[in-house]
Design an enzyme around this catalytic site. Structure first.
Site, short mmCIF file in Angstrom:
data_model
loop_
_atom_site.label_atom_id
_atom_site.label_comp_id
_atom_site.label_asym_id
_atom_site.label_seq_id
_atom_site.Cartn_x
_atom_site.Cartn_y
_atom_site.Cartn_z
N SER A 128 0.82 -1.21 0.00
CA SER A 128 0.00 0.00 0.00
C SER A 128 0.85 1.25 0.00
O SER A 128 1.97 1.25 0.49
CB SER A 128 -0.93 0.03 1.21
OG SER A 128 -1.63 1.26 1.22
N LYS A 182 -4.49 -6.76 3.08
CA LYS A 182 -4.41 -5.60 2.18
C LYS A 182 -5.80 -5.24 1.67
O LYS A 182 -6.16 -4.07 1.55
CB LYS A 182 -3.45 -5.88 1.01
CG LYS A 182 -3.47 -4.84 -0.12
CD LYS A 182 -3.04 -3.48 0.38
CE LYS A 182 -2.83 -2.37 -0.63
NZ LYS A 182 -3.47 -2.29 -1.86
N HIS A 185 -7.59 -3.53 4.41
CA HIS A 185 -6.99 -2.19 4.47
C HIS A 185 -7.66 -1.28 3.45
O HIS A 185 -8.07 -0.16 3.76
CB HIS A 185 -5.48 -2.28 4.21
CG HIS A 185 -4.85 -0.97 3.81
ND1 HIS A 185 -5.02 -0.41 2.56
CD2 HIS A 185 -4.06 -0.11 4.50
CE1 HIS A 185 -4.36 0.75 2.50
NE2 HIS A 185 -3.77 0.94 3.66
N ASN A 186 -7.80 -1.76 2.22
CA ASN A 186 -8.44 -0.94 1.18
C ASN A 186 -9.91 -0.67 1.51
O ASN A 186 -10.41 0.42 1.26
CB ASN A 186 -8.33 -1.62 -0.19
CG ASN A 186 -6.96 -1.47 -0.80
OD1 ASN A 186 -5.97 -1.32 -0.08
ND2 ASN A 186 -6.87 -1.51 -2.12
N GLU A 189 -10.02 2.00 3.93
CA GLU A 189 -9.74 3.23 3.19
C GLU A 189 -11.03 3.77 2.54
O GLU A 189 -11.28 4.98 2.58
CB GLU A 189 -8.68 2.88 2.14
CG GLU A 189 -8.22 3.98 1.22
CD GLU A 189 -7.24 3.41 0.17
OE1 GLU A 189 -6.31 2.67 0.53
OE2 GLU A 189 -7.44 3.71 -1.02
#
Ligand code: NDP
Length: 475
Positions: A128, A182, A185-186, A189
């Site tokens: 990231s 990940k 995480h996105n 976001e």
């Protein structure tokens, strides 16, 4: 071979990561399907370090020290499969393939098993930080066999971001765990950006503030509890004046948000795992609604009813929005971490949530002061049942809850859509509720489908003979 690592796929991400390796003193073999990108990289940045350009896969692999370490940075999906298979056909047992693209974690599980079968190590690594992070220090989330991390860890840690001397890179767990975290995480976001958008909309629509002033509010917020990369760049974007019209740029941008898929994947996974990741789901759906342009065009004629005027005390309401944003953000992260814990349990990954908070403090898009608090919360209690129950966050949310309610109710009364603020508040209220209406749901399910229910006062499953004498049976 003399290169420490090879990078294949030299578009934006791959070329920046290759430069990052070279700048840290590593010899990097570089390769791209079409030669032009390789040549462009060497022409423009060849002086930055020790690059070994390669025209073919064979040349590329010959340039590498053994065990070979190859980072694949190509388009996720079929392209990644094609490149991995071509590499594997030309590699030897013990070599390591790292997929640094945004691959779906289930693809990574499949690829890892296939490569293991062939004696190769396969590491799905979430990376990231976008273009800038790739060049100057991303947050890296490698999965795959623990043994491969011994060969790879120092190399990856040397190019990652660092916070308080700690690298923003750690071995997450086996096979697909790196790409799974990940993905979440996105998703987080997405939720973060949606919450920021709702705060912006309240200031613009409910308070009628000029865009530049709103940008200034975000700039100030960035020196408080909300300090984060996304809040920082929100101030930058809102401060941007359109060079063509002289108006704030944000007013000239079409209000229909795109998405490349990782948010959607997060929500699909949340549904499969049965984890209520409502903040991320609202954010994904909000983008979808924004993009339903034909429907929105027709729906503009719908009346909103007797919406009330804006709050009178602007400064006071801005402070309330700040608190609502913070509390909603805690919920979004609490849900995201719940999903990681659930995924870890489902796949037997043994992920330490606190390690993720640690490596997300720098390099990545959701980097924030806030993550220090999450790291501390998991250090104090690695088995925390919810981030909302960590003493620090509990106090912060309990302090904010009155403002949060006022912001959501004001948004409702003024007709400003706040799906993420309001669903986060409902999540909070549901989570702490003494009794939920799920008891009625169970009654209904038993009525029409004989699905049975449990009682609060005794063990067992029960069914009421709804169509008969309405007596209760133990089943
Ligand atoms: P792209 O996703 O645009 O992919 C382009 C690269 O893929 C080019 O090098 C291209 O080669 C190569 N490629 C495409 N198809 C094939 C194929 N069949 N065989 C061999 N090579 C192929 O590049 P990005 O740099 O934007 O992203 C790379 C990866 O990183 C992606 O998985 C993406 O999702 C992820 N990403 C991550 C970001 C982050 O913040 N972490 C940000 C952006 C992307 P050619 O030049 O020959 O066409």
């Amino acid at each position: 071979g003399r290169a420490h690592i090879g990078v294949t796929g030299l578009a934006v991400m791959g070329s920046n990561i290759a430069r990052n390796f070279a700048r840290r003193g590593h010899t990097v073999a570089v390769h791209n399907r079409s030669r032009a990108k390789t040549d462009a990289l060497i022409d423009t940045y060849g002086h930055e370090g020790d690059f070994v350009p390669a025209g073919t896969i064979e040349e590329f692999l010959d340039a590498l020290q053994t065990p070979r370490r190859v980072l694949v940075m190509v388009q996720a999906g079929a392209a990644t499969d094609a490149v991995i298979n071509e590499l594997a056909d030309n590699m030897d047992a013990g070599d390591i393939i790292i997929d640094g693209g945004n691959s779906l974690y289930t693809d990574t599980i499949r690829r890892e098993a296939a490569m293991r079968e062939r004696g190769l190590h396969f590491v799905g690594a979430g990376i990231s930080g976008g273009e800038e992070g790739a060049l100057n220090g991303p947050s890296i989330m490698p999965g795959g066999p623990a043994e491969s991390y011994r060969h790879l860890g120092p190399l990856l840690e040397s190019i990652s971001a660092h916070v308080d001397g700690e690298p923003c890179c750690t071995h997450v767990g086996p096979d697909g765990s790196g790409h799974f975290v990940k993905m979440v995480h996105n998703g987080i976001e997405y939720a973060d950006m949606q919450l920021i958008g709702e705060a912006f909309d309240l200031m613009r629509t409910a308070l009628g503030m000029p865009i530049a002033e709103i940008g200034e509010v975000f700039r100030q917020w960035n020196s408080g509890d909300l300090e984060s990369y996304l809040v920082e760049i929100t101030a930058e974007v809102l401060g941007q004046v359109d060079t063509r019209t002289g108006r704030p740029l944000v007013e000239m941008i079409v209000d229909s948000a795109g998405q490349k898929g990782t948010g959607r994947w997060t929500v699909k996974s949340a549904l499969d795992l049965g984890v209520p990741t409502t903040g991320i789901a609202e954010a994904v759906f909000a983008r979808a609604l924004s993009s339903a342009t034909d429907q929105r065009e027709r729906a503009r004629e719908l009346q909103g009813g007797a919406t009330t005027a804006a709050p009178v005390d602007t400064a006071e309401f801005i402070a309330a929005i700040n608190e609502a944003l913070y509390a909603s953000k805690v919920v979004a992260y609490a849900q995201g971490f719940d999903q990681i814990v659930a995924g870890s349990r489902e796949y037997g990954w043994d992920i330490a949530p606190g390690d993720l908070a640690t490596i997300w403090r720098g390099g990545c898009i959701i980097r924030a002061t806030f993550l220090d608090r999450i790291k501390e919360a998991y250090a104090e209690d690695p088995d925390l049942p919810s981030l909302l129950l960590a003493p620090y966050f509990r106090a912060a949310v309990e302090d904010a809850v009155d403002s949060w309610r006022r912001v959501v109710s004001t948004a409702t009364l003024t007709g400003v859509p706040v799906p993420a603020f309001s669903s986060s508040l409902s999540y909070y209220d549901a989570l702490r509720a003494e009794r939920l209406p799920a008891a009625l749901t169970q009654g209904l399910r038993d009525y029409f489908g004989a699905h049975t229910y449990r009682r609060v006062d005794m063990e067992g499953d029960f069914h009421t003979l709804w169509g008969g004498d309405r007596s209760e049976q133990r089943v």
